[in-house]
Design a protein around this motif. Sequence first.
Motif, PDB file in Angstrom:
ATOM      1  N   LEU A 103      28.832  36.546  39.380  1.00  0.00           N
ATOM      2  CA  LEU A 103      28.176  37.501  40.264  1.00  0.00           C
ATOM      3  C   LEU A 103      26.698  37.209  40.439  1.00  0.00           C
ATOM      4  O   LEU A 103      26.006  36.836  39.489  1.00  0.00           O
ATOM      5  CB  LEU A 103      28.327  38.921  39.703  1.00  0.00           C
ATOM      6  N   ARG A 105      22.983  38.984  41.478  1.00  0.00           N
ATOM      7  CA  ARG A 105      22.376  40.205  40.942  1.00  0.00           C
ATOM      8  C   ARG A 105      22.836  41.464  41.668  1.00  0.00           C
ATOM      9  O   ARG A 105      23.018  42.510  41.054  1.00  0.00           O
ATOM     10  CB  ARG A 105      20.854  40.071  41.025  1.00  0.00           C
ATOM     11  N   ASN A 106      23.076  41.397  42.974  1.00  0.00           N
ATOM     12  CA  ASN A 106      23.384  42.599  43.752  1.00  0.00           C
ATOM     13  C   ASN A 106      24.872  42.787  44.014  1.00  0.00           C
ATOM     14  O   ASN A 106      25.252  43.690  44.764  1.00  0.00           O
ATOM     15  CB  ASN A 106      22.630  42.557  45.089  1.00  0.00           C
ATOM     16  N   GLU A 107      25.726  41.978  43.419  1.00  0.00           N
ATOM     17  CA  GLU A 107      27.164  42.092  43.655  1.00  0.00           C
ATOM     18  C   GLU A 107      27.802  43.061  42.670  1.00  0.00           C
ATOM     19  O   GLU A 107      27.291  43.280  41.572  1.00  0.00           O
ATOM     20  CB  GLU A 107      27.826  40.721  43.556  1.00  0.00           C
ATOM     21  N   ASP A 108      28.950  43.618  43.074  1.00  0.00           N
ATOM     22  CA  ASP A 108      29.643  44.619  42.260  1.00  0.00           C
ATOM     23  C   ASP A 108      30.574  43.954  41.252  1.00  0.00           C
ATOM     24  O   ASP A 108      31.124  42.876  41.498  1.00  0.00           O
ATOM     25  CB  ASP A 108      30.454  45.570  43.145  1.00  0.00           C
ATOM     26  N   PHE A 109      30.823  44.667  40.144  1.00  0.00           N
ATOM     27  CA  PHE A 109      31.662  44.129  39.080  1.00  0.00           C
ATOM     28  C   PHE A 109      33.114  43.937  39.512  1.00  0.00           C
ATOM     29  O   PHE A 109      33.824  43.113  38.939  1.00  0.00           O
ATOM     30  CB  PHE A 109      31.611  45.052  37.858  1.00  0.00           C
ATOM     31  N   HIS A 110      33.556  44.703  40.518  1.00  0.00           N
ATOM     32  CA  HIS A 110      34.965  44.577  40.918  1.00  0.00           C
ATOM     33  C   HIS A 110      35.268  43.214  41.543  1.00  0.00           C
ATOM     34  O   HIS A 110      36.433  42.839  41.718  1.00  0.00           O
ATOM     35  CB  HIS A 110      35.352  45.702  41.894  1.00  0.00           C
ATOM     36  N   LEU A 111      34.214  42.460  41.851  1.00  0.00           N
ATOM     37  CA  LEU A 111      34.409  41.128  42.422  1.00  0.00           C
ATOM     38  C   LEU A 111      34.715  40.074  41.363  1.00  0.00           C
ATOM     39  O   LEU A 111      35.067  38.945  41.696  1.00  0.00           O
ATOM     40  CB  LEU A 111      33.162  40.710  43.207  1.00  0.00           C
TER      41      LEU A 111
END
Length: 327
Positions: A103, A105-111
Amino acid sequence: MAKYLDPKADLTFKKVFGEHPDLVISLLNALLPFKKEEEEITHVEYLSPEMVPENPLRKNSIVDVRCKDVQGRQFIVEMQMIWSPEFMQRVMFNSAKAYVRQLDRNEDFHLLEPVYSLNLVNDIFEKELPEYYHYYRMVHDRHSNKVIEGLHLVFVELPKFCPQNFQEKKMQVLWLRFLTEIEENVRTAPQELLDNPEISKALTVVEESAYTPEQLLGYDKFWDIIRTEKTFYNSAIRRGFATGHERGFATGHERGLEEGRAEGLEAGRAEGLEAGRAEGRAEGRAEGEREKAYEIARNLLKMGVPTATIAQASGLTLQDIEALAAE
């Protein structure tokens, strides 16, 4: 008549599985714990085997083969010739690093997508277990159906593999036969391996005629390093155990005397000796492993092996290696 090189060597292993996507796909599908056909890998993209940390003060990591599929799942493949407890820690470290670095820095954990680590070990580390295949993941200690997805760690003890005992997973058996039966003294590969298109291609890749004289020199040097490392590792364990046992006996005797004054001399000595020996063995193993790592590093420095490779082989930090080089 073909002359083969051992596919477990660093040179040949990386050439077979690090340069031929179809072969690493076949190996992963055969050995990873996929339960459904739709989970199997159809395409991979190779990634750099070196995972450089963003912070230069943190530990660098190098694996044998790393790739990802169209779903974003990452796969790490390692060939380990000599088992040590530190190897399992390194596998967890590398797998976790690959997982968290997916990921921005600005991406979500669900990815986040799972990371699968396949580790082929040419040694036995679970002596009390008959199985050659070990699958680790995060599960509830009472309800094994409750799983935290993310990291999947597979360890295969090659010396335990016995093909006549396993008939269900054909490709798993064929790949493990390729890794355990093909070596320098083999002149005619088993027909079952030649008849399979993927294994037959892998056999062609490890034919000696496919390598330059410089590569063959590096291949021989690899086995020299492995033999040296085995010698150092075994001698360090023996010395460490002996030292630890001696210290443990003294510690246990002293503790036994103290407890014996209260509960009886003989009972206290026996308990003290047992506790001391256990403590001494633990200390001896730790000292022996550390001493073994330094001896391996010194020897590899003399051979002119790069410091990054030495750090990977010995478990020491680059700072440790540089300090030894300066001695």
